[in-house]
Design a protein around this motif. Structure first.
Motif, short mmCIF file in Angstrom:
data_model
loop_
_atom_site.label_atom_id
_atom_site.label_comp_id
_atom_site.label_asym_id
_atom_site.label_seq_id
_atom_site.Cartn_x
_atom_site.Cartn_y
_atom_site.Cartn_z
N ARG A 38 -5.23 -34.01 36.40
CA ARG A 38 -5.54 -33.54 37.67
C ARG A 38 -5.62 -32.07 37.26
O ARG A 38 -4.83 -31.24 37.11
N TYR A 39 -6.80 -31.48 37.41
CA TYR A 39 -7.28 -30.37 37.25
C TYR A 39 -6.90 -29.31 38.35
O TYR A 39 -6.58 -29.67 39.68
N ALA A 40 -6.82 -28.19 37.74
CA ALA A 40 -6.44 -26.92 38.82
C ALA A 40 -7.42 -26.52 39.82
O ALA A 40 -8.49 -26.91 39.43
N LYS A 41 -7.08 -26.09 41.03
CA LYS A 41 -8.03 -25.68 42.02
C LYS A 41 -7.82 -24.34 42.35
O LYS A 41 -6.67 -24.00 42.69
N ILE A 42 -8.72 -23.52 42.83
CA ILE A 42 -8.77 -22.16 43.39
C ILE A 42 -9.62 -22.21 44.58
O ILE A 42 -10.83 -22.39 44.32
N CYS A 43 -9.31 -22.13 46.04
CA CYS A 43 -10.09 -22.06 47.07
C CYS A 43 -9.82 -20.90 47.86
O CYS A 43 -8.74 -20.31 48.02
N PHE A 44 -10.97 -20.36 48.19
CA PHE A 44 -11.09 -19.13 48.88
C PHE A 44 -12.02 -19.08 50.07
O PHE A 44 -13.07 -19.30 49.90
N GLU A 45 -11.52 -19.10 51.36
CA GLU A 45 -12.53 -19.14 52.64
C GLU A 45 -13.17 -20.21 52.49
O GLU A 45 -14.68 -20.41 52.75
N ILE A 81 -12.64 -22.39 41.55
CA ILE A 81 -12.48 -23.00 40.10
C ILE A 81 -11.88 -24.49 40.65
O ILE A 81 -11.07 -24.74 41.48
N GLY A 82 -12.49 -25.39 39.96
CA GLY A 82 -12.18 -26.90 40.02
C GLY A 82 -12.87 -27.84 39.38
O GLY A 82 -14.11 -27.30 38.50
N LEU A 130 -4.15 -22.19 46.31
CA LEU A 130 -3.77 -22.00 44.81
C LEU A 130 -3.36 -23.52 44.29
O LEU A 130 -2.00 -23.50 44.87
N LEU A 131 -3.79 -24.19 43.44
CA LEU A 131 -3.15 -25.49 43.17
C LEU A 131 -3.35 -25.53 41.66
O LEU A 131 -4.26 -25.62 40.99
N SER A 132 -2.15 -25.60 41.05
CA SER A 132 -2.12 -25.82 39.40
C SER A 132 -2.48 -27.34 39.00
O SER A 132 -2.65 -28.13 39.90
N GLY A 133 -2.79 -27.48 37.71
CA GLY A 133 -3.12 -28.64 37.18
C GLY A 133 -1.70 -29.44 37.24
O GLY A 133 -0.72 -29.06 37.39
N GLY A 134 -1.70 -30.93 37.23
CA GLY A 134 -0.73 -31.80 37.23
C GLY A 134 -0.92 -33.03 36.41
O GLY A 134 -2.11 -33.88 36.59
N GLY A 135 -0.34 -33.09 35.33
CA GLY A 135 -0.54 -34.04 34.06
C GLY A 135 -1.98 -33.65 33.42
O GLY A 135 -2.47 -32.43 33.68
N ARG A 136 -2.55 -34.61 32.67
CA ARG A 136 -3.60 -34.27 31.86
C ARG A 136 -4.96 -34.29 32.75
O ARG A 136 -5.79 -33.47 32.49
N PHE A 148 -6.52 -14.49 41.52
CA PHE A 148 -5.78 -15.73 41.76
C PHE A 148 -5.83 -16.45 40.45
O PHE A 148 -6.97 -16.57 39.70
N MET A 149 -4.67 -16.84 40.02
CA MET A 149 -4.45 -17.31 38.72
C MET A 149 -3.76 -18.48 38.63
O MET A 149 -2.76 -18.90 39.32
N VAL A 150 -3.99 -19.49 37.97
CA VAL A 150 -3.39 -20.90 38.00
C VAL A 150 -3.73 -21.51 36.70
O VAL A 150 -4.54 -21.19 35.77
N THR A 151 -2.67 -22.51 36.18
CA THR A 151 -2.61 -23.14 35.02
C THR A 151 -2.90 -24.34 35.10
O THR A 151 -2.90 -25.20 35.78
N HIS A 152 -3.71 -24.96 34.00
CA HIS A 152 -3.78 -26.33 33.63
C HIS A 152 -3.36 -26.84 32.36
O HIS A 152 -3.58 -25.91 31.44
#
Length: 235
Positions: A86-93, A98-99, A78-84, A152-156
């Motif tokens: 750099r979008y969030a990502k969700i990877c599974f297997e 999400i990305g 799980l990777l959150s967004g960074g700055g305007r 899985f939850m991440v913010t952007h």
């Protein structure tokens, strides 16, 4: 008269020595086969042409983990967004749920649902928490997730401005310890489960708050991530 004779003798001697040296070289070339000479020249040249041994490139792991997950486990990142931008990502297997490449990531709270039994992704959505009244729809979405599901939850960008108590209560019921600490543009990632007891040793949540200091994202918080492995069968 004697000096002239001595100089003449020296000249004759030097000339004789040169002829002997040339003849010796000629005999050496004639006696050594051409193949041997060619092979010697080739061996000398090949010394500089031998390939340099390099360590093999490390094998890529699922979801870009540094080390592989054990057998009978799910890999996630799980990777959150960074700055305007750099979008969030969700990877599974090793599947991007999400990305930016999948085109289903946006400002707010991004959520992906996975069926724990089958390991298949069932849904991926985002809820804008800066514009519009999306706290209610987010609450209903979380409550409608079926049993035996991984969430899985991440913010952007901003995931808190319009996040109301109903949604906070729903996320808190899933085990979140930081949802009430989330601020404007805080980076937040959270792993939850419904009807599944996750191992106690895995990291489930992480938060990073924004500030007014100048940094690489001009005051926006840097991205944060969590990754790990979830057993396919839990006792």
């Amino acid at each position: 008269m004697r000096l002239g004779t001595g100089g003449t003798l020296k000249g004759v001697f030097l000339c004789f020595a040169s002829i002997c040296a040339w003849y010796s070289g000629y005999l050496l070339v004639e006696l050594i086969p051409d193949v041997s000479l060619s092979r010697a020249v080739y061996n000398i040249q090949s010394l500089s042409m031998k390939p340099v041994l390099k360590a093999p490139a490390p094998r890529r792991q699922k979801c870009d983990h540094w080390t592989p997950c054990p057998p009978n486990t799910y890999a996630y990142r799980l990777l959150s967004g960074g700055g305007r931008d750099r979008y969030a990502k969700i990877c599974f297997e090793d599947e991007l749920l999400i990305g930016e490449k999948t085109g289903n990531v946006a400002r707010g709270i991004n959520i992906a649902i996975v069926n724990y039994v089958t390991g298949n992704a069932t849904e991926a959505r985002y809820f804008d928490m800066y514009s519009g009244d999306n706290s209610g729809p987010l609450t209903k979405f979380i409550q409608s997730v079926p049993e035996k599901s991984l969430l899985f939850m991440v913010t952007h960008d901003d995931g808190s401005s319009r996040l109301k108590d109903d949604a906070k209560n729903a996320i808190e019921a899933l085990g979140s310890k930081e949802i009430r600490n989330i601020n404007f543009r805080s980076s937040w990632v959270f792993l939850a489960a419904k009807g599944v007891e996750l191992p106690a040793g895995i990291q489930r949540e992480k938060i990073n708050h924004s500030d007014n200091k100048k940094n690489r994202y001009n005051g926006w918080p840097a991205e944060i991530q969590i990754e790990g492995c979830i057993p396919r069968e839990l006792s």
